[in-house]
Design a protein around this motif. Structure first.
Motif, PDB file in Angstrom:
ATOM      1  N   LEU A  42       0.834  -1.203   0.000  1.00 32.50           N
ATOM      2  CA  LEU A  42       0.000   0.000   0.000  1.00 32.50           C
ATOM      3  C   LEU A  42       0.869   1.254   0.000  1.00 32.50           C
ATOM      4  N   GLU A  43       1.993   1.210   0.719  1.00 38.04           N
ATOM      5  CA  GLU A  43       2.907   2.349   0.757  1.00 38.04           C
ATOM      6  C   GLU A  43       3.466   2.638  -0.630  1.00 38.04           C
ATOM      7  N   TYR A  44       3.844   1.580  -1.333  1.00 33.75           N
ATOM      8  CA  TYR A  44       4.386   1.737  -2.683  1.00 33.75           C
ATOM      9  C   TYR A  44       3.343   2.350  -3.612  1.00 33.75           C
ATOM     10  N   ARG A  45       2.121   1.827  -3.521  1.00 28.24           N
ATOM     11  CA  ARG A  45       1.063   2.345  -4.385  1.00 28.24           C
ATOM     12  C   ARG A  45       0.770   3.815  -4.088  1.00 28.24           C
ATOM     13  N   ALA A  46       0.743   4.179  -2.808  1.00 29.63           N
ATOM     14  CA  ALA A  46       0.511   5.581  -2.441  1.00 29.63           C
ATOM     15  C   ALA A  46       1.625   6.461  -3.001  1.00 29.63           C
ATOM     16  N   GLY A  47       2.869   6.002  -2.893  1.00 29.39           N
ATOM     17  CA  GLY A  47       3.997   6.763  -3.429  1.00 29.39           C
ATOM     18  C   GLY A  47       3.941   6.889  -4.937  1.00 29.39           C
ATOM     19  N   ARG A  48       3.623   5.782  -5.610  1.00 24.97           N
ATOM     20  CA  ARG A  48       3.562   5.803  -7.078  1.00 24.97           C
ATOM     21  C   ARG A  48       2.448   6.721  -7.568  1.00 24.97           C
ATOM     22  N   GLN A  49       1.273   6.625  -6.968  1.00 24.11           N
ATOM     23  CA  GLN A  49       0.154   7.442  -7.417  1.00 24.11           C
ATOM     24  C   GLN A  49       0.379   8.924  -7.108  1.00 24.11           C
ATOM     25  N   THR A  50       0.950   9.222  -5.948  1.00 23.55           N
ATOM     26  CA  THR A  50       1.238  10.611  -5.593  1.00 23.55           C
ATOM     27  C   THR A  50       2.276  11.200  -6.541  1.00 23.55           C
ATOM     28  N   LEU A  51       3.314  10.441  -6.807  1.00 27.32           N
ATOM     29  CA  LEU A  51       4.356  10.908  -7.706  1.00 27.32           C
ATOM     30  C   LEU A  51       3.842  11.021  -9.140  1.00 27.32           C
ATOM     31  N   ALA A  52       3.042  10.071  -9.581  1.00 27.17           N
ATOM     32  CA  ALA A  52       2.471  10.135 -10.942  1.00 27.17           C
ATOM     33  C   ALA A  52       1.572  11.360 -11.088  1.00 27.17           C
ATOM     34  N   LEU A  53       0.785  11.643 -10.071  1.00 28.17           N
ATOM     35  CA  LEU A  53      -0.085  12.816 -10.121  1.00 28.17           C
ATOM     36  C   LEU A  53       0.743  14.096 -10.191  1.00 28.17           C
ATOM     37  N   THR A  54       1.821  14.145  -9.429  1.00 25.02           N
ATOM     38  CA  THR A  54       2.714  15.308  -9.453  1.00 25.02           C
ATOM     39  C   THR A  54       3.334  15.481 -10.837  1.00 25.02           C
ATOM     40  N   ILE A  55       3.871  14.411 -11.373  1.00 26.15           N
ATOM     41  CA  ILE A  55       4.513  14.451 -12.694  1.00 26.15           C
ATOM     42  C   ILE A  55       3.508  14.878 -13.758  1.00 26.15           C
ATOM     43  N   HIS A  56       2.335  14.270 -13.730  1.00 26.23           N
ATOM     44  CA  HIS A  56       1.321  14.584 -14.742  1.00 26.23           C
ATOM     45  C   HIS A  56       0.872  16.039 -14.655  1.00 26.23           C
ATOM     46  N   LEU A  57       0.651  16.543 -13.448  1.00 19.87           N
ATOM     47  CA  LEU A  57       0.160  17.909 -13.303  1.00 19.87           C
ATOM     48  C   LEU A  57       1.241  18.961 -13.537  1.00 19.87           C
ATOM     49  N   CYS A  58       2.497  18.562 -13.484  1.00 19.75           N
ATOM     50  CA  CYS A  58       3.582  19.499 -13.814  1.00 19.75           C
ATOM     51  C   CYS A  58       3.700  19.695 -15.316  1.00 19.75           C
ATOM     52  N   GLU A  59       3.229  18.731 -16.072  1.00 23.79           N
ATOM     53  CA  GLU A  59       3.286  18.822 -17.528  1.00 23.79           C
ATOM     54  C   GLU A  59       2.200  19.746 -18.031  1.00 23.79           C
ATOM     55  N   GLY A  60       2.405  20.287 -19.211  1.00 24.97           N
ATOM     56  CA  GLY A  60       1.380  21.108 -19.842  1.00 24.97           C
ATOM     57  C   GLY A  60       0.242  20.236 -20.335  1.00 24.97           C
ATOM     58  N   THR A  61      -0.838  20.852 -20.749  1.00 27.90           N
ATOM     59  CA  THR A  61      -1.986  20.082 -21.227  1.00 27.90           C
ATOM     60  C   THR A  61      -1.691  19.361 -22.536  1.00 27.90           C
ATOM     61  N   ASP A  62      -0.651  19.789 -23.247  1.00 30.96           N
ATOM     62  CA  ASP A  62      -0.302  19.123 -24.498  1.00 30.96           C
ATOM     63  C   ASP A  62       0.895  18.195 -24.333  1.00 30.96           C
ATOM     64  N   ALA A  63       1.192  17.807 -23.092  1.00 29.64           N
ATOM     65  CA  ALA A  63       2.365  16.968 -22.819  1.00 29.64           C
ATOM     66  C   ALA A  63       2.201  15.588 -23.440  1.00 29.64           C
ATOM     67  N   HIS A  64       3.305  15.057 -23.867  1.00 29.41           N
ATOM     68  CA  HIS A  64       3.309  13.712 -24.432  1.00 29.41           C
ATOM     69  C   HIS A  64       4.069  12.760 -23.523  1.00 29.41           C
ATOM     70  N   GLY A  65       4.411  13.189 -22.325  1.00 35.18           N
ATOM     71  CA  GLY A  65       5.214  12.350 -21.446  1.00 35.18           C
ATOM     72  C   GLY A  65       6.626  12.290 -21.994  1.00 35.18           C
ATOM     73  N   GLY A  66       7.520  11.674 -21.261  1.00 37.58           N
ATOM     74  CA  GLY A  66       8.812  11.473 -21.873  1.00 37.58           C
ATOM     75  C   GLY A  66       9.995  11.697 -20.994  1.00 37.58           C
ATOM     76  N   ALA A  67      11.016  12.229 -21.592  1.00 34.72           N
ATOM     77  CA  ALA A  67      12.343  12.270 -20.995  1.00 34.72           C
ATOM     78  C   ALA A  67      12.390  13.025 -19.680  1.00 34.72           C
ATOM     79  N   ARG A  68      13.185  12.467 -18.769  1.00 36.08           N
ATOM     80  CA  ARG A  68      13.433  13.129 -17.492  1.00 36.08           C
ATOM     81  C   ARG A  68      14.596  14.082 -17.677  1.00 36.08           C
ATOM     82  N   THR A  69      14.377  15.343 -17.414  1.00 34.19           N
ATOM     83  CA  THR A  69      15.454  16.312 -17.494  1.00 34.19           C
ATOM     84  C   THR A  69      15.711  16.864 -16.117  1.00 34.19           C
ATOM     85  N   ALA A  70      16.866  17.486 -15.946  1.00 29.05           N
ATOM     86  CA  ALA A  70      17.199  18.069 -14.646  1.00 29.05           C
ATOM     87  C   ALA A  70      16.154  19.096 -14.229  1.00 29.05           C
TER      88      ALA A  70
END
Length: 166
Positions: A42-70
């Motif tokens: 459950l801890e892993y799932r909470a971490g993954r979902q929280t982090l995924a939500l953060t990553i997704h919401l940091c992207e613009g609405t036209d984001a295609h996902g992708g490379a991790r940059t600094a």
């Protein structure tokens, strides 16, 4: 080959949340690389979902996902930091996207993930009584003193630590 059913999607195509799936993949990759908790918990799932939500919401609405940059890692670290008002930021970003007319499977997945993270309570060590971060590491955490917290409160520091370890 065309799919047999489009489940009511417009235009006859499949509604696949690609940006959300990319964010979830990146979050999963970061957590697995950090080896902080056992996958499947459950801890892993909470971490993954929280982090995924953060990553997704940091992207613009036209984001295609992708490379991790600094720059992206720095932004994700900033958003998940202890002193950042993360839940207010999530609500504001979801509201912005809704007002902007974004209506697709990615936003639907993000909204559902946020609903689940808020509604799911987990037992965790009580970190609420700790002194501010500037006091150093001289204060041990009594892990027997546990409280019920929303899943995002457990996932947020886990995701932040995984980002630091990457």
């Amino acid at each position: 080959m065309l799919p047999e059913s489009t489940n009511g999607t417009s235009g006859g195509g499949l509604a696949v949340p690609m940006a959300w799936l990319c964010a979830e993949f990146i979050a999963d990759d970061l957590l697995r690389a950090g080896c902080l908790v056992e996958p499947g918990t459950l801890e892993y799932r909470a971490g993954r979902q929280t982090l995924a939500l953060t990553i997704h919401l940091c992207e613009g609405t036209d984001a295609h996902g992708g490379a991790r940059t600094a720059g992206r890692l720095d932004e994700w670290l900033s958003r998940t930091s202890y002193d950042h008002p993360w839940p207010q930021w999530v609500r504001a970003r979801l509201d912005e996207r809704t007002r902007a007319g974004e209506d697709g499977p990615d936003l639907a997945m993000a909204k559902e993930t946020w609903r689940i993270l808020e509604a799911t309570s987990v037992r965790a060590a009580d970190l609420g009584g700790l002194p501010p971060a500037g006091f150093g590491f001289g204060f041990p955490v009594d892990e027997c003193d546990q409280v019920w917290v929303p899943a995002w409160q457990l996932g947020l520091p886990l995701g932040h630590l995984a980002l630091h370890l990457y």
